[in-house]
Motif scaffolding. Structure first.
Motif, short mmCIF file in Angstrom:
data_model
loop_
_atom_site.label_atom_id
_atom_site.label_comp_id
_atom_site.label_asym_id
_atom_site.label_seq_id
_atom_site.Cartn_x
_atom_site.Cartn_y
_atom_site.Cartn_z
N LEU A 185 0.82 -1.21 0.00
CA LEU A 185 0.00 0.00 0.00
C LEU A 185 0.85 1.26 0.00
N PHE A 186 0.60 2.13 -0.96
CA PHE A 186 1.21 3.45 -0.98
C PHE A 186 0.28 4.43 -0.28
N ALA A 187 0.85 5.37 0.47
CA ALA A 187 0.04 6.34 1.21
C ALA A 187 -0.62 7.34 0.26
N GLY A 188 0.11 7.75 -0.77
CA GLY A 188 -0.43 8.75 -1.69
C GLY A 188 -0.69 8.17 -3.07
N ASP A 189 -0.61 9.02 -4.07
CA ASP A 189 -0.88 8.63 -5.45
C ASP A 189 0.43 8.21 -6.11
N PRO A 190 0.62 6.92 -6.38
CA PRO A 190 1.90 6.47 -6.95
C PRO A 190 1.94 6.58 -8.46
N ILE A 191 3.15 6.68 -8.99
CA ILE A 191 3.35 6.62 -10.43
C ILE A 191 4.29 5.46 -10.73
N ASN A 192 4.12 4.92 -11.92
CA ASN A 192 4.90 3.78 -12.37
C ASN A 192 5.89 4.28 -13.42
N LEU A 193 7.18 4.20 -13.13
CA LEU A 193 8.21 4.73 -14.01
C LEU A 193 8.93 3.59 -14.72
N LYS A 194 8.92 3.62 -16.03
CA LYS A 194 9.58 2.58 -16.83
C LYS A 194 11.05 2.98 -17.03
N VAL A 195 11.94 2.29 -16.33
CA VAL A 195 13.36 2.64 -16.40
C VAL A 195 13.97 2.15 -17.71
N GLY A 196 13.69 0.90 -18.08
CA GLY A 196 14.24 0.38 -19.32
C GLY A 196 14.24 -1.13 -19.35
N SER A 197 14.73 -1.68 -20.45
CA SER A 197 14.80 -3.13 -20.59
C SER A 197 16.02 -3.50 -21.41
N VAL A 198 16.50 -4.71 -21.18
CA VAL A 198 17.62 -5.26 -21.94
C VAL A 198 17.23 -6.65 -22.40
N SER A 199 17.39 -6.89 -23.70
CA SER A 199 17.01 -8.17 -24.28
C SER A 199 18.19 -8.79 -25.01
N THR A 200 18.48 -10.05 -24.70
CA THR A 200 19.48 -10.82 -25.44
C THR A 200 18.77 -11.97 -26.15
N ASP A 201 19.53 -12.85 -26.77
CA ASP A 201 18.91 -14.01 -27.41
C ASP A 201 18.39 -15.01 -26.39
N PHE A 202 18.73 -14.81 -25.12
CA PHE A 202 18.40 -15.80 -24.11
C PHE A 202 17.59 -15.25 -22.94
N HIS A 203 17.71 -13.96 -22.67
CA HIS A 203 17.06 -13.36 -21.51
C HIS A 203 16.42 -12.02 -21.87
N LEU A 204 15.42 -11.66 -21.08
CA LEU A 204 14.84 -10.32 -21.11
C LEU A 204 14.74 -9.83 -19.67
N MET A 205 15.24 -8.64 -19.42
CA MET A 205 15.16 -8.03 -18.09
C MET A 205 14.56 -6.65 -18.22
N LYS A 206 13.52 -6.38 -17.42
CA LYS A 206 12.87 -5.06 -17.41
C LYS A 206 12.95 -4.48 -16.00
N VAL A 207 13.11 -3.17 -15.93
CA VAL A 207 13.21 -2.49 -14.64
C VAL A 207 12.17 -1.38 -14.58
N ARG A 208 11.44 -1.32 -13.47
CA ARG A 208 10.46 -0.27 -13.22
C ARG A 208 10.63 0.24 -11.79
N VAL A 209 10.19 1.47 -11.59
CA VAL A 209 10.20 2.07 -10.26
C VAL A 209 8.81 2.61 -9.98
N MET A 210 8.31 2.34 -8.77
CA MET A 210 7.04 2.94 -8.35
C MET A 210 7.27 3.73 -7.07
N THR A 211 6.72 4.93 -7.05
CA THR A 211 6.82 5.77 -5.86
C THR A 211 5.67 6.76 -5.88
N GLU A 212 5.49 7.47 -4.79
CA GLU A 212 4.44 8.48 -4.74
C GLU A 212 4.79 9.65 -5.67
N LYS A 213 3.79 10.13 -6.35
CA LYS A 213 3.98 11.19 -7.35
C LYS A 213 4.68 12.41 -6.76
N LYS A 214 4.31 12.77 -5.55
CA LYS A 214 4.85 13.99 -4.94
C LYS A 214 6.34 13.86 -4.62
#
Length: 284
Positions: A185-214
């Motif tokens: 549970l977030f206390a306020g209004d959170p936003i979802n930030l897409k940091v990035g992704s890296v894809s190889t022939d064998f793996h995919l890794m994605k990174v996101r950050v969520m925090t309160e907008k303020k």
């Protein structure tokens, strides 16, 4: 920092492990969780990276290194689907860092002329390294724009798995069955930030950050995923958004208002594990 070539599954695994370790190190350093002595310094082009090391004078950083090593075990076995680190100030989450992993069953094809098996039309190592650098730069820039953390902060980690391949009794070293399934549970209004992704022939890794907008001083609008929820459940974290996330942002809102117990039948609950939570009241 990265393998010279990324054409085999083992090289790809090394890359993903290092990206995870560097990303977590970046987060803990930029958020001021541990003293300077807990980090070594490496350079990626002109970017100075602070990387966690086993600092016996700081039990907290030692614990995080063990968490990362436990995640490595699950990555090697191709069990882990999602890992996330949450910084919480009871009873609410302040920041959450999400790492999503996928494994590609790449089938080798025969190169008749050389009589060697190789992967045809694979992803270029140069492009993979460029994506890796971009992900780390974006993460560093984002960390600089986050407001200060509360004093009474606790760091926790959870791993979610691909149930169809993960043994029911499997736990990475240092982890145990999740003792507190349910919503974050977030206390306020959170936003979802897409940091990035890296894809190889064998793996995919994605990174996101969520925090309160303020708490975000300024953020590139391209990083923000619209309509972040106020409650994030294990089921919601597991939403499949990879192929159609750009045109279908609603997938991240699917079932997010419900806990895992409400959404899934008991036999279909996602396997979740966690290490002991880490209070960080005396950070630098």
């Amino acid at each position: 920092l990265f393998p010279e070539s990324i054409t085999t599954e083992q090289q790809s695994l090394v890359l993903v492990k290092r990206l995870l370790a560097i990303s977590v190190s970046c987060i803990t350093y930029m958020r001021g969780l541990f003293p300077e002595s807990s980090y070594g310094t490496r350079y990626l082009d002109d970017l100075c990276l602070k990387i966690l090391r086993e600092d016996k004078s700081c039990l907290g950083s030692l614990q995080i290194v063990k968490w990362i090593q436990g995640c490595f075990d699950a990555l090697e076995k191709q069990y882990v689907n999602l890992g996330f680190y949450a910084l919480s100030s009871n009873p609410t989450v302040t920041e959450m860092y999400q790492f999503k992993f996928k494994y590609k069953n790449k089938v080798p094809q025969m190169d008749i002329s050389s009589n060697h098996r190789e992967f045809v039309a694979g992803l270029c190592s140069k492009d993979v390294k460029h994506a890796s650098r971009l992900l780390l730069r974006t993460l560093y820039l984002l960390m600089q724009d986050l407001g200060p953390l509360p004093n009474d902060i606790t760091l926790s980690m959870k791993l979610l798995y691909y149930n169809h391949v993960t043994p029911k009794d499997y736990q990475p070293p240092g982890f145990k069955e999740d003792g507190s399934p349910g919503d974050l549970l977030f206390a306020g209004d959170p936003i979802n930030l897409k940091v990035g992704s890296v894809s190889t022939d064998f793996h995919l890794m994605k990174v996101r950050v969520m925090t309160e907008k303020k708490r975000v001083k300024k953020a590139d609008s391209n990083l923000i995923q619209k309509n972040g929820p106020t409650e994030i459940s294990h089921q919601g974290l597991d939403c499949e958004e990879d192929e159609e996330e750009e045109e279908n942002t609603k997938v991240n809102l699917l079932n997010l208002a419900f806990s895992q117990e409400e959404v899934l039948e008991p036999e279909k609950k996602r396997k979740v594990s966690e290490p002991e939570k880490l209070p960080l009241n005396s950070r630098k």
